[in-house]
Design a protein around this motif. Structure first.
Motif, PDB file in Angstrom:
ATOM      1  N   THR A  95      -1.618  16.005  37.014  1.00 45.91           N
ATOM      2  CA  THR A  95      -0.900  16.192  36.018  1.00 45.91           C
ATOM      3  C   THR A  95      -0.409  14.701  35.500  1.00 45.91           C
ATOM      4  OG1 THR A  95      -0.142  17.896  36.679  1.00 45.91           O
ATOM      5  CG2 THR A  95       1.979  16.263  35.573  1.00 45.91           C
ATOM      6  N   GLU A  96       0.122  13.666  36.862  1.00 43.56           N
ATOM      7  CA  GLU A  96       0.466  12.339  36.412  1.00 43.56           C
ATOM      8  C   GLU A  96      -0.629  11.259  36.018  1.00 43.56           C
ATOM      9  OE1 GLU A  96       0.734  10.247  40.721  1.00 43.56           O
ATOM     10  OE2 GLU A  96       0.942  12.809  41.221  1.00 43.56           O
ATOM     11  N   ILE A  97      -1.536  11.271  36.157  1.00 45.08           N
ATOM     12  CA  ILE A  97      -2.463  10.774  35.286  1.00 45.08           C
ATOM     13  C   ILE A  97      -2.808  10.289  33.757  1.00 45.08           C
ATOM     14  CG2 ILE A  97      -4.952   9.623  35.075  1.00 45.08           C
ATOM     15  CD1 ILE A  97      -3.268   8.226  37.772  1.00 45.08           C
ATOM     16  N   LYS A  98      -2.903  12.229  33.883  1.00 46.93           N
ATOM     17  CA  LYS A  98      -3.099  12.505  32.147  1.00 46.93           C
ATOM     18  C   LYS A  98      -1.859  12.497  31.655  1.00 46.93           C
ATOM     19  CE  LYS A  98      -5.190  16.141  31.048  1.00 46.93           C
ATOM     20  NZ  LYS A  98      -5.882  17.721  30.479  1.00 46.93           N
ATOM     21  N   GLY A  99      -0.450  12.446  32.258  1.00 46.77           N
ATOM     22  CA  GLY A  99       0.203  12.316  31.245  1.00 46.77           C
ATOM     23  C   GLY A  99       0.766  10.540  31.201  1.00 46.77           C
ATOM     24  N   TRP A 100      -0.022   9.899  31.899  1.00 45.85           N
ATOM     25  CA  TRP A 100       0.216   8.276  31.825  1.00 45.85           C
ATOM     26  C   TRP A 100      -0.343   8.350  30.290  1.00 45.85           C
ATOM     27  CZ3 TRP A 100      -2.736   4.403  35.427  1.00 45.85           C
ATOM     28  CH2 TRP A 100      -1.947   3.143  35.065  1.00 45.85           C
ATOM     29  N   VAL A 101      -1.708   8.469  30.427  1.00 51.70           N
ATOM     30  CA  VAL A 101      -2.818   8.361  29.404  1.00 51.70           C
ATOM     31  C   VAL A 101      -2.565   9.149  28.186  1.00 51.70           C
ATOM     32  CG1 VAL A 101      -5.099   8.776  28.366  1.00 51.70           C
ATOM     33  CG2 VAL A 101      -4.764   7.472  31.413  1.00 51.70           C
ATOM     34  N   THR A 102      -1.361  10.006  28.230  1.00 51.97           N
ATOM     35  CA  THR A 102      -1.560  10.345  26.989  1.00 51.97           C
ATOM     36  C   THR A 102       0.229   9.603  26.302  1.00 51.97           C
ATOM     37  OG1 THR A 102       0.174  12.134  28.338  1.00 51.97           O
ATOM     38  CG2 THR A 102      -2.149  13.090  27.305  1.00 51.97           C
ATOM     39  N   SER A 103       0.912   9.795  27.326  1.00 54.26           N
ATOM     40  CA  SER A 103       2.123   9.154  27.550  1.00 54.26           C
ATOM     41  C   SER A 103       1.975   7.577  26.292  1.00 54.26           C
ATOM     42  CB  SER A 103       3.308   8.542  28.249  1.00 54.26           C
ATOM     43  OG  SER A 103       2.582   6.972  29.038  1.00 54.26           O
ATOM     44  N   VAL A 104       0.385   7.241  26.101  1.00 58.83           N
ATOM     45  CA  VAL A 104       0.759   5.355  25.573  1.00 58.83           C
ATOM     46  C   VAL A 104      -0.128   5.759  24.545  1.00 58.83           C
ATOM     47  CG1 VAL A 104       0.957   4.403  28.561  1.00 58.83           C
ATOM     48  CG2 VAL A 104      -1.400   4.848  27.316  1.00 58.83           C
ATOM     49  N   GLY A 105      -0.610   6.867  24.539  1.00 62.83           N
ATOM     50  CA  GLY A 105      -1.547   7.838  22.981  1.00 62.83           C
ATOM     51  C   GLY A 105      -2.552   7.951  22.826  1.00 62.83           C
ATOM     52  N   TYR A 106      -3.226   7.838  24.111  1.00 59.59           N
ATOM     53  CA  TYR A 106      -4.599   8.330  24.390  1.00 59.59           C
ATOM     54  C   TYR A 106      -4.822   9.408  24.803  1.00 59.59           C
ATOM     55  CZ  TYR A 106      -4.428   3.559  23.338  1.00 59.59           C
ATOM     56  OH  TYR A 106      -4.778   2.265  23.268  1.00 59.59           O
ATOM     57  N   VAL A 107      -6.023  10.726  24.257  1.00 64.80           N
ATOM     58  CA  VAL A 107      -6.217  11.761  24.942  1.00 64.80           C
ATOM     59  C   VAL A 107      -7.218  11.655  26.281  1.00 64.80           C
ATOM     60  CG1 VAL A 107      -8.621  13.555  24.359  1.00 64.80           C
ATOM     61  CG2 VAL A 107      -6.908  12.781  22.378  1.00 64.80           C
ATOM     62  N   ALA A 108      -6.498  12.279  26.886  1.00 66.57           N
ATOM     63  CA  ALA A 108      -6.835  11.890  28.761  1.00 66.57           C
ATOM     64  C   ALA A 108      -8.307  13.162  29.299  1.00 66.57           C
ATOM     65  CB  ALA A 108      -5.995  12.077  29.350  1.00 66.57           C
ATOM     66  N   ARG A 109      -9.274  12.421  29.077  1.00 65.34           N
ATOM     67  CA  ARG A 109     -10.588  14.130  29.500  1.00 65.34           C
ATOM     68  C   ARG A 109     -10.257  14.184  31.105  1.00 65.34           C
ATOM     69  NH1 ARG A 109      -9.798  17.044  25.494  1.00 65.34           N
ATOM     70  NH2 ARG A 109     -10.919  16.093  23.804  1.00 65.34           N
ATOM     71  N   ILE A 110     -10.639  14.964  32.238  1.00 62.16           N
ATOM     72  CA  ILE A 110     -10.743  15.308  33.236  1.00 62.16           C
ATOM     73  C   ILE A 110     -12.065  15.851  32.987  1.00 62.16           C
ATOM     74  CG2 ILE A 110      -8.283  15.092  33.835  1.00 62.16           C
ATOM     75  CD1 ILE A 110      -8.213  18.073  34.755  1.00 62.16           C
ATOM     76  N   LYS A 111     -12.766  16.058  35.182  1.00 67.13           N
ATOM     77  CA  LYS A 111     -13.981  16.765  34.952  1.00 67.13           C
ATOM     78  C   LYS A 111     -13.738  18.298  34.480  1.00 67.13           C
ATOM     79  CE  LYS A 111     -15.138  13.893  39.259  1.00 67.13           C
ATOM     80  NZ  LYS A 111     -14.788  13.560  40.906  1.00 67.13           N
ATOM     81  N   PRO A 112     -14.570  18.797  34.268  1.00 69.51           N
ATOM     82  CA  PRO A 112     -15.725  18.345  34.143  1.00 69.51           C
ATOM     83  C   PRO A 112     -16.220  18.227  32.505  1.00 69.51           C
ATOM     84  CG  PRO A 112     -15.720  20.348  32.901  1.00 69.51           C
ATOM     85  CD  PRO A 112     -14.753  20.149  33.942  1.00 69.51           C
ATOM     86  N   LEU A 119      -6.979   1.360  30.507  1.00 65.58           N
ATOM     87  CA  LEU A 119      -6.165   1.205  29.494  1.00 65.58           C
ATOM     88  C   LEU A 119      -6.233  -0.128  28.956  1.00 65.58           C
ATOM     89  CD1 LEU A 119      -3.438   4.191  30.689  1.00 65.58           C
ATOM     90  CD2 LEU A 119      -4.736   3.750  28.357  1.00 65.58           C
ATOM     91  N   SER A 120      -6.760  -1.080  30.224  1.00 66.50           N
ATOM     92  CA  SER A 120      -6.423  -2.458  29.577  1.00 66.50           C
ATOM     93  C   SER A 120      -7.623  -2.796  28.670  1.00 66.50           C
ATOM     94  CB  SER A 120      -6.879  -3.208  31.239  1.00 66.50           C
ATOM     95  OG  SER A 120      -5.713  -2.809  31.761  1.00 66.50           O
ATOM     96  N   LEU A 121      -8.728  -2.168  28.874  1.00 66.44           N
ATOM     97  CA  LEU A 121      -9.591  -2.657  28.767  1.00 66.44           C
ATOM     98  C   LEU A 121      -9.429  -2.093  26.843  1.00 66.44           C
ATOM     99  CD1 LEU A 121     -12.673  -3.367  27.961  1.00 66.44           C
ATOM    100  CD2 LEU A 121     -13.308  -1.421  28.081  1.00 66.44           C
ATOM    101  N   VAL A 122      -8.171  -1.142  25.926  1.00 64.79           N
ATOM    102  CA  VAL A 122      -8.352  -0.562  24.866  1.00 64.79           C
ATOM    103  C   VAL A 122      -7.023  -1.696  24.899  1.00 64.79           C
ATOM    104  CG1 VAL A 122      -6.928   0.582  23.883  1.00 64.79           C
ATOM    105  CG2 VAL A 122      -8.282   1.919  25.496  1.00 64.79           C
ATOM    106  N   ASP A 123      -6.931  -2.127  25.470  1.00 64.90           N
ATOM    107  CA  ASP A 123      -5.625  -3.620  25.190  1.00 64.90           C
ATOM    108  C   ASP A 123      -6.900  -4.655  24.392  1.00 64.90           C
ATOM    109  OD1 ASP A 123      -3.856  -2.167  25.087  1.00 64.90           O
ATOM    110  OD2 ASP A 123      -2.533  -2.798  26.689  1.00 64.90           O
ATOM    111  N   VAL A 124      -7.724  -5.198  25.484  1.00 63.38           N
ATOM    112  CA  VAL A 124      -8.848  -6.262  25.263  1.00 63.38           C
ATOM    113  C   VAL A 124      -9.502  -5.514  23.305  1.00 63.38           C
ATOM    114  CG1 VAL A 124     -10.826  -7.317  25.952  1.00 63.38           C
ATOM    115  CG2 VAL A 124      -8.741  -7.083  27.227  1.00 63.38           C
TER     116      VAL A 124
END
Length: 157
Positions: free
Chosen positions: A126-143, A89-94
């Motif tokens: 749930t919590e990690i995907k929630g964090w990513v989506t709450s800042v406006g990005y699509v979260a993908r997990i395995k696979p 997420l920090s890299l997106v900001d950079v």
């Protein structure tokens, strides 16, 4: 901040952005997506984090760049997964600050997280995907998180 390109060697963020723009201009009508993912590997001496930026020309290949960082060993899996997500997420900001915001808004941006339905990381979905989506990005997990679980993972050792 510098990134490694398998074909072009070490690049500054600005050079990487120019490479990405050039790649997108080669076939501007083709569907693309931008993927950012981080993976890590811990030994007794250190933890290595690798963050990958993948420009995927859907159905026609991709280009990728990666950044490697080493720090003190992190044995706590939860803490490591949070740090991996934070680095992505920090890299997106950079990238936005360096002038890539127009590209990031023009193409789908996915944050790939090295967690899945199998194993110890299942409890974090749930919590990690929630964090990513709450800042406006699509979260993908395995696979489906190849940016983290395949590209970044390849360079963690």
């Amino acid at each position: 901040m510098h990134f490694q390109s398998p074909s072009s060697g070490m690049l500054s963020v600005e050079q990487m952005i120019r490479h990405i723009e050039s790649y997108l201009e080669e076939d501007p009508k083709a569907p693309h997506k931008i993927v950012i993912g981080t993976d890590s590997h811990t030994t007794h001496q250190s933890t290595t984090f690798v963050t990958a930026v993948v420009i995927h020309r859907v159905g026609k290949g991709a280009r990728f760049y990666f950044r490697k960082q080493r720090g003190r060993p992190m044995f706590d899996l939860r803490h490591r997964i949070y740090k991996e997500t934070e680095l992505s997420l920090s890299l997106v900001d950079v990238l936005n600050a360096k002038g890539m915001s127009q590209l990031l808004s023009a193409w789908p941006l996915e944050i790939h997280i090295d967690i899945g339905q199998q194993g110890e990381t299942k409890a974090l979905i749930t919590e990690i995907k929630g964090w990513v989506t709450s800042v406006g990005y699509v979260a993908r997990i395995k696979p489906d998180s190849f940016g983290a679980s395949a590209v970044a993972d390849r360079f963690t050792s």
